[in-house]
Design a protein around this motif. Sequence first.
Motif, PDB file in Angstrom:
ATOM      1  N   HIS A   1     -13.533   0.865   1.931  1.00 45.62           N
ATOM      2  CA  HIS A   1     -14.207  -0.361   1.510  1.00 45.62           C
ATOM      3  C   HIS A   1     -15.170  -0.810   2.607  1.00 45.62           C
ATOM      4  CE1 HIS A   1     -10.966   0.120  -1.286  1.00 45.62           C
ATOM      5  NE2 HIS A   1     -10.046  -0.208  -0.390  1.00 45.62           N
TER       6      HIS A   1
ATOM      7  N   HIS B   1      -2.528  -1.591   2.428  1.00 42.70           N
ATOM      8  CA  HIS B   1      -1.392  -0.735   2.038  1.00 42.70           C
ATOM      9  C   HIS B   1      -0.070  -1.223   2.582  1.00 42.70           C
ATOM     10  CE1 HIS B   1      -4.208   2.958   1.457  1.00 42.70           C
ATOM     11  NE2 HIS B   1      -4.283   2.096   0.467  1.00 42.70           N
TER      12      HIS B   1
ATOM     13  N   GLY C   1       9.168  -5.932   0.213  1.00 45.27           N
ATOM     14  CA  GLY C   1      10.570  -5.837  -0.225  1.00 45.27           C
ATOM     15  C   GLY C   1      11.577  -6.185   0.849  1.00 45.27           C
TER      16      GLY C   1
ATOM     17  N   GLY D   1      -5.164  -4.597  -2.400  1.00 39.02           N
ATOM     18  CA  GLY D   1      -6.586  -4.917  -2.585  1.00 39.02           C
ATOM     19  C   GLY D   1      -7.198  -3.872  -3.502  1.00 39.02           C
TER      20      GLY D   1
ATOM     21  N   SER E   1      -8.198  10.950  -3.004  1.00 35.84           N
ATOM     22  CA  SER E   1      -6.834  11.144  -2.485  1.00 35.84           C
ATOM     23  C   SER E   1      -6.221  12.399  -3.097  1.00 35.84           C
ATOM     24  CB  SER E   1      -5.950   9.949  -2.818  1.00 35.84           C
ATOM     25  OG  SER E   1      -6.446   8.827  -2.149  1.00 35.84           O
TER      26      SER E   1
ATOM     27  N   GLY F   1       6.012   1.024  -8.905  1.00 33.56           N
ATOM     28  CA  GLY F   1       5.500   2.280  -9.465  1.00 33.56           C
ATOM     29  C   GLY F   1       5.631   3.465  -8.518  1.00 33.56           C
ATOM     30  N   GLY F   2       6.055   3.222  -7.286  1.00 38.79           N
ATOM     31  CA  GLY F   2       6.213   4.315  -6.310  1.00 38.79           C
ATOM     32  C   GLY F   2       4.890   4.905  -5.847  1.00 38.79           C
TER      33      GLY F   2
ATOM     34  N   GLY G   1       7.379   2.747   1.977  1.00 37.75           N
ATOM     35  CA  GLY G   1       8.095   1.480   1.743  1.00 37.75           C
ATOM     36  C   GLY G   1       9.158   1.558   0.661  1.00 37.75           C
TER      37      GLY G   1
ATOM     38  N   ASP H   1      -7.719  -4.558  -8.061  1.00 38.97           N
ATOM     39  CA  ASP H   1      -7.882  -3.217  -8.635  1.00 38.97           C
ATOM     40  C   ASP H   1      -7.535  -2.099  -7.661  1.00 38.97           C
ATOM     41  OD1 ASP H   1      -9.978  -3.778  -6.952  1.00 38.97           O
ATOM     42  OD2 ASP H   1     -11.453  -2.664  -8.121  1.00 38.97           O
TER      43      ASP H   1
ATOM     44  N   ASN I   1      15.573  -3.646   2.121  1.00 39.15           N
ATOM     45  CA  ASN I   1      14.635  -2.684   2.696  1.00 39.15           C
ATOM     46  C   ASN I   1      14.671  -2.658   4.228  1.00 39.15           C
ATOM     47  OD1 ASN I   1      13.008  -0.606   2.017  1.00 39.15           O
ATOM     48  ND2 ASN I   1      11.250  -1.832   1.363  1.00 39.15           N
TER      49      ASN I   1
ATOM     50  N   GLY J   1       4.947  -4.497  -7.152  1.00 38.81           N
ATOM     51  CA  GLY J   1       4.580  -3.671  -5.989  1.00 38.81           C
ATOM     52  C   GLY J   1       3.253  -4.133  -5.396  1.00 38.81           C
TER      53      GLY J   1
ATOM     54  N   GLN K   1      -6.671   1.372  -6.627  1.00 40.54           N
ATOM     55  CA  GLN K   1      -7.100   2.522  -7.426  1.00 40.54           C
ATOM     56  C   GLN K   1      -5.923   3.277  -8.045  1.00 40.54           C
ATOM     57  OE1 GLN K   1     -10.794   3.183  -8.079  1.00 40.54           O
ATOM     58  NE2 GLN K   1     -10.057   1.094  -7.901  1.00 40.54           N
TER      59      GLN K   1
ATOM     60  N   GLU L   1       3.752   7.935  -2.576  1.00 37.85           N
ATOM     61  CA  GLU L   1       2.517   8.722  -2.499  1.00 37.85           C
ATOM     62  C   GLU L   1       2.054   8.935  -1.058  1.00 37.85           C
ATOM     63  OE1 GLU L   1       0.780  10.435  -4.738  1.00 37.85           O
ATOM     64  OE2 GLU L   1       2.251   9.958  -6.277  1.00 37.85           O
TER      65      GLU L   1
HETATM   66  C1  LIG Z   1      -4.427   7.207  -5.732  1.00 38.90           C
HETATM   67  C2  LIG Z   1      -4.014   5.944  -5.055  1.00 38.90           C
HETATM   68  C3  LIG Z   1      -4.946   4.937  -4.858  1.00 38.90           C
HETATM   69  C4  LIG Z   1      -4.597   3.750  -4.221  1.00 38.90           C
HETATM   70  N1  LIG Z   1      -5.539   2.784  -4.050  1.00 38.90           N
HETATM   71  C5  LIG Z   1      -5.203   1.620  -3.480  1.00 38.90           C
HETATM   72  C6  LIG Z   1      -6.179   0.590  -3.336  1.00 38.90           C
HETATM   73  O1  LIG Z   1      -7.348   0.750  -3.687  1.00 38.90           O
HETATM   74  N2  LIG Z   1      -5.791  -0.570  -2.766  1.00 38.90           N
HETATM   75  C7  LIG Z   1      -4.484  -0.780  -2.361  1.00 38.90           C
HETATM   76  O2  LIG Z   1      -4.185  -1.862  -1.873  1.00 38.90           O
HETATM   77  N3  LIG Z   1      -3.552   0.187  -2.481  1.00 38.90           N
HETATM   78  C8  LIG Z   1      -3.865   1.367  -3.037  1.00 38.90           C
HETATM   79  N4  LIG Z   1      -2.920   2.348  -3.161  1.00 38.90           N
HETATM   80  C9  LIG Z   1      -1.560   2.134  -2.632  1.00 38.90           C
HETATM   81  C10 LIG Z   1      -0.522   1.576  -3.671  1.00 38.90           C
HETATM   82  O3  LIG Z   1      -0.907   1.929  -4.970  1.00 38.90           O
HETATM   83  C11 LIG Z   1      -0.364   0.072  -3.526  1.00 38.90           C
HETATM   84  O4  LIG Z   1       0.244  -0.209  -2.280  1.00 38.90           O
HETATM   85  C12 LIG Z   1       0.456  -0.580  -4.650  1.00 38.90           C
HETATM   86  O5  LIG Z   1       0.336  -1.979  -4.547  1.00 38.90           O
HETATM   87  C13 LIG Z   1       1.928  -0.191  -4.657  1.00 38.90           C
HETATM   88  O6  LIG Z   1       2.510  -0.644  -5.865  1.00 38.90           O
HETATM   89  P1  LIG Z   1       3.779   0.067  -6.495  1.00 38.90           P
HETATM   90  O7  LIG Z   1       4.191  -0.689  -7.706  1.00 38.90           O
HETATM   91  O8  LIG Z   1       3.532   1.502  -6.696  1.00 38.90           O
HETATM   92  O9  LIG Z   1       4.842  -0.180  -5.339  1.00 38.90           O
HETATM   93  P2  LIG Z   1       5.898   0.818  -4.597  1.00 38.90           P
HETATM   94  O10 LIG Z   1       5.173   1.961  -4.042  1.00 38.90           O
HETATM   95  O11 LIG Z   1       6.969   1.109  -5.600  1.00 38.90           O
HETATM   96  O12 LIG Z   1       6.424  -0.130  -3.495  1.00 38.90           O
HETATM   97  C14 LIG Z   1       5.594  -0.556  -2.447  1.00 38.90           C
HETATM   98  C15 LIG Z   1       6.341  -1.589  -1.577  1.00 38.90           C
HETATM   99  O13 LIG Z   1       6.607  -2.763  -2.345  1.00 38.90           O
HETATM  100  C16 LIG Z   1       8.003  -3.037  -2.425  1.00 38.90           C
HETATM  101  N5  LIG Z   1       8.272  -3.526  -3.781  1.00 38.90           N
HETATM  102  C17 LIG Z   1       7.928  -2.947  -4.952  1.00 38.90           C
HETATM  103  N6  LIG Z   1       8.293  -3.716  -5.985  1.00 38.90           N
HETATM  104  C18 LIG Z   1       8.895  -4.830  -5.465  1.00 38.90           C
HETATM  105  C19 LIG Z   1       9.492  -6.002  -6.014  1.00 38.90           C
HETATM  106  N7  LIG Z   1       9.555  -6.215  -7.325  1.00 38.90           N
HETATM  107  N8  LIG Z   1       9.992  -6.927  -5.161  1.00 38.90           N
HETATM  108  C20 LIG Z   1       9.940  -6.751  -3.814  1.00 38.90           C
HETATM  109  N9  LIG Z   1       9.389  -5.666  -3.248  1.00 38.90           N
HETATM  110  C21 LIG Z   1       8.877  -4.720  -4.050  1.00 38.90           C
HETATM  111  C22 LIG Z   1       8.686  -1.719  -2.081  1.00 38.90           C
HETATM  112  O14 LIG Z   1       9.966  -1.920  -1.511  1.00 38.90           O
HETATM  113  C23 LIG Z   1       7.707  -1.107  -1.097  1.00 38.90           C
HETATM  114  O15 LIG Z   1       7.943  -1.614   0.189  1.00 38.90           O
HETATM  115  C24 LIG Z   1      -3.247   3.562  -3.775  1.00 38.90           C
HETATM  116  C25 LIG Z   1      -2.299   4.571  -3.985  1.00 38.90           C
HETATM  117  C26 LIG Z   1      -2.670   5.750  -4.613  1.00 38.90           C
HETATM  118  C27 LIG Z   1      -1.643   6.817  -4.816  1.00 38.90           C
END
Ligand SMILES: Cc1cc2nc3c(=O)[nH]c(=O)nc-3n(C[C@H](O)[C@H](O)[C@H](O)COP(=O)(O)OP(=O)(O)OC[C@H]3O[C@@H](n4cnc5c(N)ncnc54)[C@H](O)[C@@H]3O)c2cc1C
Length: 454
Positions: free
Chosen positions: A369, A413, A199, A148, A325, A70-71, A77, A130, A449, A141, A132, A31
Amino acid sequence: MKASIVSYLEKKFGSNKFIFSEIPEKYSYDESTVYKCFPEAVFLPENEEEIREFIKISKERKIKIVPRGGGTGVCGGAVALFGGIVLSTEKMNKIIDFDEINLCVEVQAGVVNGELKVFLEDRGYYYPPDPQSYDTSFIGGNIATNAGGPRAIRYGTTKDYVMGLNLVTGEGKIINTGGKVYKYSSGYNLNELVCGSEGTLGVITKAIIRFIPLPLKRIVFLLPFLNLESAMLFVLDAQRANLPFSAFEFIDDTAVNYIEKFLKRSLPFSERAKCYLFAELEWDGNDRYLEEVEKLAKKNNSLDIFVATDRVSEERLWEARKKISYAFKEYSKKVYKADVVVPRGKIAHFIKKTKEISSENMPVACFGHIGDGNIHVNILELKENERVIDAKKILNLIMNIVKELGGYPSGEHGIGVAKKEFLKNFFSSYHISIWKKMKKVLDPNNILNPGKIF
Ligand SMILES: Cc1cc2nc3c(=O)[nH]c(=O)nc-3n(C[C@H](O)[C@H](O)[C@H](O)COP(=O)(O)OP(=O)(O)OC[C@H]3O[C@@H](n4cnc5c(N)ncnc54)[C@H](O)[C@@H]3O)c2cc1C
């Protein structure tokens, strides 16, 4: 990818565990809106043993692995920018154990945050972290980024809920960190090391996550202010008064322009307000709290105060903050983001300095925040503008301000690729060399990674 490796992997794991051709587009981006690259293949394991086997093979054959949840990450990353195979945890989505005595669950890494929340709420409990993106991001992830969210101000971040986890290291070995224990002083705390490791140290396969009783009823307030300083003073007063607030979020006037267009409705007082504060209070029904909040709003010159006490009006008040966003994405070719963190007392100064960089051609919108100093800065490369912006230069200016104020490049992030070049401004080369050595211990062949964080 070499045909010999493809056939070896298919034979070993079954062809349904891999995608080698016609890779779906969703595995090519996150994203961030900025980074895009198709991986050489996608691996879809269903259990820890398959991951362990796969990492052992990858170590021998020097195959790069990009773990993916979840990407929804915003730093590139989970994108295979330096080649390799994306290891998606999407099929590892089981809640393995629900333990009411120890108040914890054991989950696979691919469980969606929001699904865990619903599972626990149905049983009278609550999982606070939580981000968002909770309806699509995975627990794995969230741990890997130490996510946070708005309620971090009251409840902390993901690391505060991880009691233990399983990690498959770059050597294809499994470590269990922590367990169902509430205290831990038994050597280096590897739980905390993995939280935020993006990762690069191992693949998280499962985690023991603590939960708490469901909080009381919530009330949401929306307060428009003439300036950010007044909103900040309201927050400080509310905290000093020990009012049980669980979130303080803000959006600035630039952000408001885009959210109003996107939602096709005006926010109250938007012709005058320079800052909106969204505040959430945990409420036991005692009117004293409401009276105190109103008094503080008046004292700090809020233009008005809007209160939501039921789910529908609550959702409507939060909508402007939650959809922000998506609004930026709608009107921009690219959105360059940084979720910097500065000491709380410096927030107003930081925003003022950042606004000096913002222009009509290249708006810089801030939200985030306000309670903990984690500000989301968004540099918008607008669809309507021909000009391609030099985002690096602008991010550099912003990072210099953050450094000057005693802050850091990311509050929640992570670094990914988006912020790695700024790390040297914040950490000495000795500090970074310690990180590199730590990675080498867990991932001696640099297959996990690579190219992310540093
Ligand atoms: C609309 C929107 C709102 C958001 N709001 C927030 C917010 O309020 N607070 C916040 O902190 N973030 C927020 N984010 C960012 C994001 O959602 C977070 O960083 C989230 O934790 C990523 O999780 P994911 O499962 O999508 O991970 P991914 O995007 O798939 O991966 C993120 C990183 O984690 C690594 N990874 C994933 N799974 C594993 C695993 N099983 N083992 C080892 N490494 C792994 C990946 O290699 C990558 O480096 C937001 C994003 C969007 C699009």
